[in-house]
Scaffold this active site. Sequence first.
Site, PDB file in Angstrom:
ATOM      1  N   ARG A 103       2.600  -3.300   5.420  1.00  0.00           N
ATOM      2  CA  ARG A 103       1.299  -2.704   5.094  1.00  0.00           C
ATOM      3  C   ARG A 103       0.623  -2.363   6.410  1.00  0.00           C
ATOM      4  O   ARG A 103       0.239  -3.261   7.179  1.00  0.00           O
ATOM      5  CB  ARG A 103       0.440  -3.675   4.283  1.00  0.00           C
ATOM      6  CG  ARG A 103      -1.016  -3.278   4.258  1.00  0.00           C
ATOM      7  CD  ARG A 103      -1.830  -4.027   3.266  1.00  0.00           C
ATOM      8  NE  ARG A 103      -1.493  -3.609   1.911  1.00  0.00           N
ATOM      9  CZ  ARG A 103      -2.202  -3.931   0.834  1.00  0.00           C
ATOM     10  NH1 ARG A 103      -3.275  -4.693   0.959  1.00  0.00           N
ATOM     11  NH2 ARG A 103      -1.842  -3.514  -0.357  1.00  0.00           N
ATOM     12  N   HIS A 130       0.314   4.518  -1.347  1.00  0.00           N
ATOM     13  CA  HIS A 130       0.564   3.164  -1.850  1.00  0.00           C
ATOM     14  C   HIS A 130       1.595   3.278  -2.983  1.00  0.00           C
ATOM     15  O   HIS A 130       1.267   3.088  -4.156  1.00  0.00           O
ATOM     16  CB  HIS A 130      -0.754   2.562  -2.350  1.00  0.00           C
ATOM     17  CG  HIS A 130      -0.732   1.066  -2.519  1.00  0.00           C
ATOM     18  ND1 HIS A 130       0.362   0.288  -2.203  1.00  0.00           N
ATOM     19  CD2 HIS A 130      -1.683   0.196  -2.990  1.00  0.00           C
ATOM     20  CE1 HIS A 130       0.089  -0.981  -2.463  1.00  0.00           C
ATOM     21  NE2 HIS A 130      -1.132  -1.059  -2.944  1.00  0.00           N
ATOM     22  N   GLN A 133       2.273   0.480  -5.754  1.00  0.00           N
ATOM     23  CA  GLN A 133       1.168   0.344  -6.710  1.00  0.00           C
ATOM     24  C   GLN A 133       1.318   1.347  -7.857  1.00  0.00           C
ATOM     25  O   GLN A 133       1.236   0.976  -9.035  1.00  0.00           O
ATOM     26  CB  GLN A 133      -0.163   0.592  -5.980  1.00  0.00           C
ATOM     27  CG  GLN A 133      -1.377   0.526  -6.888  1.00  0.00           C
ATOM     28  CD  GLN A 133      -1.648  -0.878  -7.386  1.00  0.00           C
ATOM     29  OE1 GLN A 133      -1.790  -1.790  -6.601  1.00  0.00           O
ATOM     30  NE2 GLN A 133      -1.737  -1.068  -8.687  1.00  0.00           N
ATOM     31  N   ASP A 222     -10.695   3.234  -8.074  1.00  0.00           N
ATOM     32  CA  ASP A 222     -10.406   2.416  -6.882  1.00  0.00           C
ATOM     33  C   ASP A 222     -11.712   2.328  -6.085  1.00  0.00           C
ATOM     34  O   ASP A 222     -12.673   3.061  -6.369  1.00  0.00           O
ATOM     35  CB  ASP A 222      -9.284   3.099  -6.067  1.00  0.00           C
ATOM     36  CG  ASP A 222      -8.844   2.293  -4.839  1.00  0.00           C
ATOM     37  OD1 ASP A 222      -9.160   1.089  -4.759  1.00  0.00           O
ATOM     38  OD2 ASP A 222      -8.189   2.877  -3.961  1.00  0.00           O
ATOM     39  N   CYS A 262      -6.382  -0.468  -9.265  1.00  0.00           N
ATOM     40  CA  CYS A 262      -5.339  -1.146  -8.474  1.00  0.00           C
ATOM     41  C   CYS A 262      -5.793  -2.534  -8.027  1.00  0.00           C
ATOM     42  O   CYS A 262      -4.966  -3.388  -7.742  1.00  0.00           O
ATOM     43  CB  CYS A 262      -4.971  -0.284  -7.270  1.00  0.00           C
ATOM     44  SG  CYS A 262      -6.365   0.156  -6.231  1.00  0.00           S
ATOM     45  N   ARG A 290       3.109  -5.397 -10.552  1.00  0.00           N
ATOM     46  CA  ARG A 290       3.451  -5.154  -9.149  1.00  0.00           C
ATOM     47  C   ARG A 290       4.720  -5.928  -8.808  1.00  0.00           C
ATOM     48  O   ARG A 290       5.653  -5.398  -8.209  1.00  0.00           O
ATOM     49  CB  ARG A 290       2.306  -5.624  -8.226  1.00  0.00           C
ATOM     50  CG  ARG A 290       1.075  -4.728  -8.203  1.00  0.00           C
ATOM     51  CD  ARG A 290       1.348  -3.391  -7.552  1.00  0.00           C
ATOM     52  NE  ARG A 290       1.834  -3.526  -6.183  1.00  0.00           N
ATOM     53  CZ  ARG A 290       1.074  -3.755  -5.111  1.00  0.00           C
ATOM     54  NH1 ARG A 290      -0.240  -3.816  -5.235  1.00  0.00           N
ATOM     55  NH2 ARG A 290       1.601  -3.869  -3.906  1.00  0.00           N
TER      56      ARG A 290
HETATM   57  N1  NVA Z   1      -7.588   2.402  -1.473  1.00  0.00           N
HETATM   58  C1  NVA Z   1      -7.561   0.962  -1.291  1.00  0.00           C
HETATM   59  C2  NVA Z   1      -6.428   0.371  -2.058  1.00  0.00           C
HETATM   60  C3  NVA Z   1      -6.314  -1.129  -1.969  1.00  0.00           C
HETATM   61  C4  NVA Z   1      -5.150  -1.666  -2.725  1.00  0.00           C
HETATM   62  C5  NVA Z   1      -7.450   0.651   0.185  1.00  0.00           C
HETATM   63  O1  NVA Z   1      -6.644   1.304   0.874  1.00  0.00           O
HETATM   64  O2  NVA Z   1      -8.170  -0.226   0.667  1.00  0.00           O
HETATM   65  N1   CP Z   2      -3.611  -3.531  -5.131  1.00  0.00           N
HETATM   66  C1   CP Z   2      -3.279  -4.109  -3.968  1.00  0.00           C
HETATM   67  O1   CP Z   2      -2.428  -3.605  -3.198  1.00  0.00           O
HETATM   68  O2   CP Z   2      -3.937  -5.274  -3.716  1.00  0.00           O
HETATM   69  P1   CP Z   2      -3.981  -6.069  -2.340  1.00  0.00           P
HETATM   70  O3   CP Z   2      -4.711  -5.196  -1.353  1.00  0.00           O
HETATM   71  O4   CP Z   2      -4.696  -7.341  -2.643  1.00  0.00           O
HETATM   72  O5   CP Z   2      -2.564  -6.299  -1.871  1.00  0.00           O
END
Ligand code: NVA
Ligand code: CP
Length: 305
Positions: A103, A130, A133, A222, A262, A290
């Site tokens: 990540r 992502h 997801q 989101d 998500c 997930r």
């Molecule tokens: N759009 C959000 C998704 C988190 C799972 C982010 O990137 O923070």
């Molecule tokens: N939806 C998701 O990726 O959650 P986290 O940021 O908690 O991993």
Amino acid sequence: MKRDFLHIIDFSAEEIMETFQLAKEVKTKIINRENYKPFKDQTLAMIFSKPSARTRISFETGFFRLGGHALYLSPNDIAVGKREAVKDIARVISRYNDMIMARLFEHAHILELAEYASVPVINGLTDFNHPCQIMADMFTIWEHRGHLKDLKIVYIGDGNNIVHSWLNLAARLPFHFVCACPEGYSPDSETIKKAKESGLSTIEVSHDPKKAVNGADVIYTDVWASMGQKQELEERVKRFKGFQVNNDLMSATGKETYFMHCLPAERGRETTDSVMESKASIVFDEAENRMHVQNAIMLKIAGKE
Ligand code: NVA
Ligand code: CP
């Protein structure tokens, strides 16, 4: 040739449906606590440059349940792109571990990590997309509806990494996708173009949430400010006025509609307690899936189906 999963379009339509089928089978095995350990004696390196609950827990738990061991590497451990060259850490990890999940902030970094790693790399979110997801999300819709025919998904909010993965999926499976966002917060135009060029799905960008949700089977939202954008939150709260998914918007679809997010959700901002807790909400099935879908993705790219 090793296989990576960095974007949904790295898989063909057939592979996506095979992944869903495999996820269903592996989910049953896990729920029944069957002795199924395809990753016995293997290790997964999980690199995090951003915070996470679901991604970390689902990958670590999933890999363990399939017989392997996962290592959590925090933002302070690897500091991708800061402490050493991405191409160096890619080759170092490949000498120890069987698979990498990362990540990261910059999408270019995951591309470089995958290019130099000799083991499969999975994208656990970047600023751009992502994919795990949205694979889990579509699997959840498939589970709930029993099919993916005549499907209208309306995303309300920021045209962000989540939307880019929805657009990628729309280039592989046919559905009607609408992104309703404030002006200036549209998704990447190149990604929209590619999704449209596939000719498979109907793709729309709208700035009118009430109109957009008409006939929606799924309303998805989101956070308004993603990780790395939290300093913009105050400004975004003003710009996103009218884009909250509340009971009013949920009932404007004219039909029964699922609510998806998500997570993590900022309750009271992009959605409400009442929608999150409603019968329409399938956010926790989504979160659970997930793990099952990622397990299937890992098995597929490791050639262990
Ligand atoms: N759009 C959000 C998704 C988190 C799972 C982010 O990137 O923070
Ligand atoms: N939806 C998701 O990726 O959650 P986290 O940021 O908690 O991993």
